[in-house]
Structure formats: C-alpha cells, structure tokens
Scaffold this active site. Structure first.
Site, PDB file in Angstrom:
ATOM      1  N   HIS A 134       6.507  -1.792   3.482  1.00  0.00           N
ATOM      2  CA  HIS A 134       6.295  -3.203   3.837  1.00  0.00           C
ATOM      3  C   HIS A 134       5.485  -3.909   2.775  1.00  0.00           C
ATOM      4  CE1 HIS A 134       3.059  -0.766   5.615  1.00  0.00           C
ATOM      5  NE2 HIS A 134       2.259  -1.789   5.390  1.00  0.00           N
ATOM      6  N   LEU A 135       5.760  -5.192   2.679  1.00  0.00           N
ATOM      7  CA  LEU A 135       4.971  -6.102   1.843  1.00  0.00           C
ATOM      8  C   LEU A 135       4.021  -6.850   2.760  1.00  0.00           C
ATOM      9  CD1 LEU A 135       7.415  -8.209  -0.391  1.00  0.00           C
ATOM     10  CD2 LEU A 135       5.563  -6.801  -1.198  1.00  0.00           C
ATOM     11  N   ASN A 185       0.847  -1.186   0.000  1.00  0.00           N
ATOM     12  CA  ASN A 185       0.000   0.000   0.000  1.00  0.00           C
ATOM     13  C   ASN A 185       0.880   1.233   0.000  1.00  0.00           C
ATOM     14  OD1 ASN A 185      -2.497  -1.422   0.164  1.00  0.00           O
ATOM     15  ND2 ASN A 185      -2.147  -1.760   2.344  1.00  0.00           N
TER      16      ASN A 185
END
Ligand code: AMP
Ligand code: ZN
Length: 116
Positions: A102-103, A89
């Site tokens: 972040h994933l 996001n």
C-alpha cells in the site's frame, strides 16, 4: 498470510467497512483508520501482493496505476498544490504492519525531513 485473512483484501471485498474514496483500474483507496495527517489515504491494488519487494515484472501496470491513483486522489483531496507525501513501508525497519502492498498519501500539514 493468505489473502483471505488479509484486512485490506477484506476491505476490497467489502467484508470490512472502510471509507472508500477511489476505485478504478484495479486500485482501491480508503481513509486510514488512524490518520497521521488531515489527509491520510491508503492506496492498494486489488491484487494481493505482500510488499513492494514482491513486485514482479508483470506488475508494471499495477505499479503505474498505484502512482496514477495517488496523483488523482491528491487532487481530489485538495492537497495537490499545498503538497503531500507518498510513503511505502517495507518490512520491519520501516514498520510495515499490514502485509498487502500500500501507498500512504499524507497531506494537509507540513512534514519534516528526514522522516522519523
Ligand atoms: P503500514 O505500517 O505501512 O503497514 O500501515 C498500515 C496502515 O493501515 C496504518 O496506518 C493503519 O492505521 C492502517 N489500517 C490498518 N487497518 C485498517 C483498516 N481496517 N482501515 C483503515 N486503515 C487501516
Ligand atoms: Zn491482501
């Protein structure tokens, strides 16, 4: 936000508890505290970068290591064959809440497309 106040940097420094599932090559992964699927892992770099838009040319190893960690963690979590989704996001319209790149690795159920 400075990295000192960043919740994910505090997880890396072990100042905030988290269920860490992976630590390798400057990448750390832990279980999401509010899981949206049976498997929901957050994958981050130790280096504080606010969002994917801030990645620079010199971060190419970091970006590759994030992806490579995702595939290893998917295998370790047992969702490699059944399938999984990776989500990043970025900013308001995507609903980014934590400004440390972040994933999300999501798996263990079927997902719809297009996403909501
Ligand atoms: P995003 O909307 O992409 O910024 O997602 C941030 C994610 O981080 C959410 O899914 C949160 O549930 C998760 N999260 C926030 N704080 C923590 C924490 N202390 N431990 C684990 N997951 C967290
Ligand atoms: Zn951070």
């Amino acid at each position: 936000m400075t990295s000192g106040a960043c919740i994910f940097c505090r997880i890396i420094k072990k100042e905030v508890p988290a269920r860490i599932v992976f630590e390798e090559d400057g990448i750390v992964a832990f279980e999401d505290m509010n899981p949206q699927a049976p498997v929901h892992i957050i994958i981050i770099s130790e280096k504080h970068i606010e969002k994917i838009s801030d990645l620079a040319g010199g971060d190419s190893d970091l970006a590759a290591n994030l992806m490579l960690a995702a595939k290893k963690i998917a295998k370790k979590s047992g969702v490699e064959e059944s399938g999984y989704r990776l989500v990043i996001n970025c900013n308001r319209d995507a609903g980014q809440q934590v400004f440390h790149l972040h994933l999300h690795l999501l798996g263990g159920r079927k997902f719809t497309w297009p996403p909501g």
